[in-house]
Design a protein around this motif. Structure first.
Motif, mmCIF file in Angstrom:
data_model
loop_
_atom_site.group_PDB
_atom_site.id
_atom_site.type_symbol
_atom_site.label_atom_id
_atom_site.label_comp_id
_atom_site.label_asym_id
_atom_site.label_seq_id
_atom_site.Cartn_x
_atom_site.Cartn_y
_atom_site.Cartn_z
ATOM 1 N N LEU A 1 33.381 32.050 64.207
ATOM 2 C CA LEU A 1 33.014 30.681 64.574
ATOM 3 C C LEU A 1 34.140 29.705 64.237
ATOM 4 C CD1 LEU A 1 29.524 29.072 63.936
ATOM 5 C CD2 LEU A 1 31.634 27.748 63.771
ATOM 6 N N GLY A 2 34.645 29.798 63.007
ATOM 7 C CA GLY A 2 35.680 28.860 62.580
ATOM 8 C C GLY A 2 36.974 29.006 63.355
ATOM 9 N N SER A 3 37.377 30.247 63.631
ATOM 10 C CA SER A 3 38.631 30.445 64.375
ATOM 11 C C SER A 3 38.484 29.989 65.812
ATOM 12 C CB SER A 3 39.052 31.916 64.315
ATOM 13 O OG SER A 3 38.107 32.757 64.947
ATOM 14 N N ALA A 4 37.318 30.247 66.437
ATOM 15 C CA ALA A 4 37.109 29.788 67.809
ATOM 16 C C ALA A 4 37.148 28.269 67.868
ATOM 17 C CB ALA A 4 35.778 30.314 68.343
ATOM 18 N N ALA A 5 36.471 27.624 66.917
ATOM 19 C CA ALA A 5 36.440 26.165 66.907
ATOM 20 C C ALA A 5 37.837 25.580 66.714
ATOM 21 C CB ALA A 5 35.505 25.675 65.802
ATOM 22 N N LEU A 6 38.592 26.106 65.763
ATOM 23 C CA LEU A 6 39.895 25.521 65.450
ATOM 24 C C LEU A 6 40.964 25.912 66.457
ATOM 25 C CD1 LEU A 6 41.883 23.995 63.656
ATOM 26 C CD2 LEU A 6 42.192 26.112 62.360
ATOM 27 N N TYR A 7 41.167 27.222 66.655
ATOM 28 C CA TYR A 7 42.303 27.657 67.462
ATOM 29 C C TYR A 7 42.143 27.302 68.936
ATOM 30 C CZ TYR A 7 43.680 30.160 63.247
ATOM 31 O OH TYR A 7 44.039 30.469 61.956
ATOM 32 N N LEU A 8 40.909 27.307 69.438
ATOM 33 C CA LEU A 8 40.726 26.894 70.830
ATOM 34 C C LEU A 8 40.919 25.386 70.986
ATOM 35 C CD1 LEU A 8 37.702 29.079 72.017
ATOM 36 C CD2 LEU A 8 40.150 29.438 72.401
ATOM 37 N N LEU B 1 47.211 21.125 72.337
ATOM 38 C CA LEU B 1 48.653 21.352 72.397
ATOM 39 C C LEU B 1 49.106 21.682 73.817
ATOM 40 C CD1 LEU B 1 49.215 23.399 69.110
ATOM 41 C CD2 LEU B 1 49.666 20.976 69.506
ATOM 42 N N ALA B 2 48.216 22.287 74.606
ATOM 43 C CA ALA B 2 48.572 22.620 75.989
ATOM 44 C C ALA B 2 48.852 21.377 76.817
ATOM 45 C CB ALA B 2 47.456 23.445 76.636
ATOM 46 N N GLU B 3 48.316 20.243 76.399
ATOM 47 C CA GLU B 3 48.551 19.020 77.166
ATOM 48 C C GLU B 3 50.012 18.579 77.111
ATOM 49 O OE1 GLU B 3 45.683 16.191 75.660
ATOM 50 O OE2 GLU B 3 44.328 16.711 77.287
ATOM 51 N N ASP B 4 50.756 19.033 76.100
ATOM 52 C CA ASP B 4 52.177 18.694 76.012
ATOM 53 C C ASP B 4 53.053 19.609 76.865
ATOM 54 O OD1 ASP B 4 52.009 16.482 74.357
ATOM 55 O OD2 ASP B 4 52.065 17.666 72.524
ATOM 56 N N ALA C 1 51.592 27.212 83.954
ATOM 57 C CA ALA C 1 51.834 28.534 83.374
ATOM 58 C C ALA C 1 51.923 28.447 81.855
ATOM 59 C CB ALA C 1 53.111 29.132 83.952
ATOM 60 N N ALA C 2 52.621 27.420 81.366
ATOM 61 C CA ALA C 2 52.747 27.245 79.921
ATOM 62 C C ALA C 2 51.402 26.903 79.295
ATOM 63 C CB ALA C 2 53.769 26.154 79.617
ATOM 64 N N ARG C 3 50.624 26.067 79.976
ATOM 65 C CA ARG C 3 49.307 25.696 79.455
ATOM 66 C C ARG C 3 48.394 26.908 79.364
ATOM 67 N NH1 ARG C 3 49.055 20.545 83.516
ATOM 68 N NH2 ARG C 3 50.373 19.143 82.301
ATOM 69 N N GLY D 1 45.607 30.930 76.442
ATOM 70 C CA GLY D 1 45.371 32.366 76.428
ATOM 71 C C GLY D 1 45.702 32.988 75.082
ATOM 72 N N PHE D 2 46.787 32.528 74.458
ATOM 73 C CA PHE D 2 47.147 33.052 73.139
ATOM 74 C C PHE D 2 46.093 32.667 72.109
ATOM 75 C CE2 PHE D 2 49.179 32.558 68.973
ATOM 76 C CZ PHE D 2 49.626 33.853 68.764
ATOM 77 N N GLY D 3 45.603 31.423 72.185
ATOM 78 C CA GLY D 3 44.547 31.002 71.264
ATOM 79 C C GLY D 3 43.300 31.845 71.426
ATOM 80 N N ALA D 4 42.919 32.117 72.679
ATOM 81 C CA ALA D 4 41.730 32.937 72.937
ATOM 82 C C ALA D 4 41.929 34.366 72.453
ATOM 83 C CB ALA D 4 41.413 32.921 74.430
ATOM 84 N N LEU D 5 43.133 34.926 72.648
ATOM 85 C CA LEU D 5 43.422 36.281 72.179
ATOM 86 C C LEU D 5 43.333 36.357 70.658
ATOM 87 C CD1 LEU D 5 44.402 39.185 72.652
ATOM 88 C CD2 LEU D 5 46.760 38.315 72.571
ATOM 89 N N LEU D 6 43.841 35.348 69.982
ATOM 90 C CA LEU D 6 43.785 35.315 68.526
ATOM 91 C C LEU D 6 42.332 35.319 68.045
ATOM 92 C CD1 LEU D 6 45.542 35.120 65.990
ATOM 93 C CD2 LEU D 6 45.431 32.637 66.189
ATOM 94 N N VAL D 7 41.503 34.505 68.681
ATOM 95 C CA VAL D 7 40.084 34.443 68.318
ATOM 96 C C VAL D 7 39.414 35.799 68.561
ATOM 97 C CG1 VAL D 7 37.872 33.388 68.935
ATOM 98 C CG2 VAL D 7 39.916 31.973 68.728
ATOM 99 N N LEU D 8 39.733 36.441 69.678
ATOM 100 C CA LEU D 8 39.158 37.743 70.005
ATOM 101 C C LEU D 8 39.534 38.789 68.951
ATOM 102 C CD1 LEU D 8 37.654 39.511 72.128
ATOM 103 C CD2 LEU D 8 39.887 39.955 73.142
ATOM 104 N N LEU D 9 40.799 38.822 68.558
ATOM 105 C CA LEU D 9 41.258 39.798 67.577
ATOM 106 C C LEU D 9 40.633 39.562 66.207
ATOM 107 C CD1 LEU D 9 45.050 40.053 68.523
ATOM 108 C CD2 LEU D 9 43.242 41.725 68.973
ATOM 109 N N ILE D 10 40.486 38.303 65.823
ATOM 110 C CA ILE D 10 39.889 37.991 64.522
ATOM 111 C C ILE D 10 38.448 38.495 64.472
ATOM 112 C CG2 ILE D 10 39.060 36.098 63.049
ATOM 113 C CD1 ILE D 10 41.584 34.544 63.941
ATOM 114 N N GLY D 11 37.685 38.233 65.518
ATOM 115 C CA GLY D 11 36.302 38.703 65.546
ATOM 116 C C GLY D 11 36.206 40.212 65.507
#
Length: 237
Positions: free
Chosen positions: A150-157, A163-166, A171-173, A178-188
């Motif tokens: 829960l905490g990683s999904a809330a924070l990293y997403l 940050l993607a807005e910058d 493609a960069a966004r 995508g990296f944030g979502a992958l990180l959350v998936l791996l943590i769970g």
């Protein structure tokens, strides 16, 4: 396209109803899991997955190469409160440096709100930790929902979306989110691999955490649009 106009196209108007439906669906899934647990239900898939991740005849030993256990411990730590505070603070500092004080404030809201939501749900439901297999990480609090998930999904997403807005291209966004979502998936997944959570705990954590992240991001965008006011086209009065 200017930087400002590029940012405004990151959240197209037609995405609002889709986002709302997604948030409601995620909350609905998490609420369904919580309600079933309150009624005393359990899922056979939880037990099968936990047992399937251990060596038959030696439940202390997880499946896979020896380095995978240490990798799971390392990845799991990224979802713990210590590193969430460190990474959240780093993201907050970056947003402040970019003079995006509102977004920095929302990162703090994401961190604090997720921690409160996780604690309230854990102690309201009081699901015991799995005892089918030995725990390969130290845990003390109730099991549902997974606080790491829960905490990683809330924070990293939330961080990834802001940050993607910058980024200057779609493609960069997509890569950042995508990296944030992958990180959350791996943590769970690491929490199940370590035997400290039922898979449904992780699914519930992902559901509530992702819904919270999307709600925080949408609230930030909505308030920003209100501050900017309606667009004035050339030649209008």
């Amino acid at each position: 396209m200017t930087e400002d106009s590029s940012k405004t196209t990151l959240f197209r108007p037609w995405l609002w109803p889709a986002l709302g439906l997604l948030v409601v669906s995620l909350v609905g899934l998490g609420a369904y899991l919580a309600d079933e647990l309150i009624e005393g239900e359990s899922w056979a898939i939880d037990q099968r997955l936990l047992m399937g991740l251990r060596v038959p005849g030696d439940l202390q030993q997880p499946i896979g190469p020896h380095w995978l256990l240490q990798a799971a411990i390392d990845v799991s730590a990224l979802g713990g409160p210590t590193l969430r505070i460190l990474f959240g603070g780093a993201g907050l500092a970056w947003l402040l440096y970019r003079r995006r004080r509102a977004e920095a404030g929302w990162i703090a809201v994401s961190l604090i709100g997720a921690a409160l939501l996780s604690s309230v749900l854990k102690y309201a439901i009081g699901r015991p930790r799995p005892e089918l297999v030995p725990h390969l990480a130290y845990v003390t609090d109730p099991s549902f929902p997974s606080g790491h998930s829960l905490g990683s999904a809330a924070l990293y997403l939330t961080l990834a979306l802001m940050l993607a807005e910058d980024a200057k291209s779609w493609a960069a966004r997509i890569a950042i989110v995508g990296f944030g979502a992958l990180l959350v998936l791996l943590i769970g997944c690491s929490r199940v691999y370590l035997g400290v959570h039922w898979p449904s705990d992780v699914l519930g954590g992902w559901s509530f955490g992702a819904a919270w992240a999307l709600a925080v991001y949408a609230a930030n965008r909505w308030l920003r649009r209100r501050r900017q006011g309606p667009k004035v086209t050339p030649g209008s009065h």
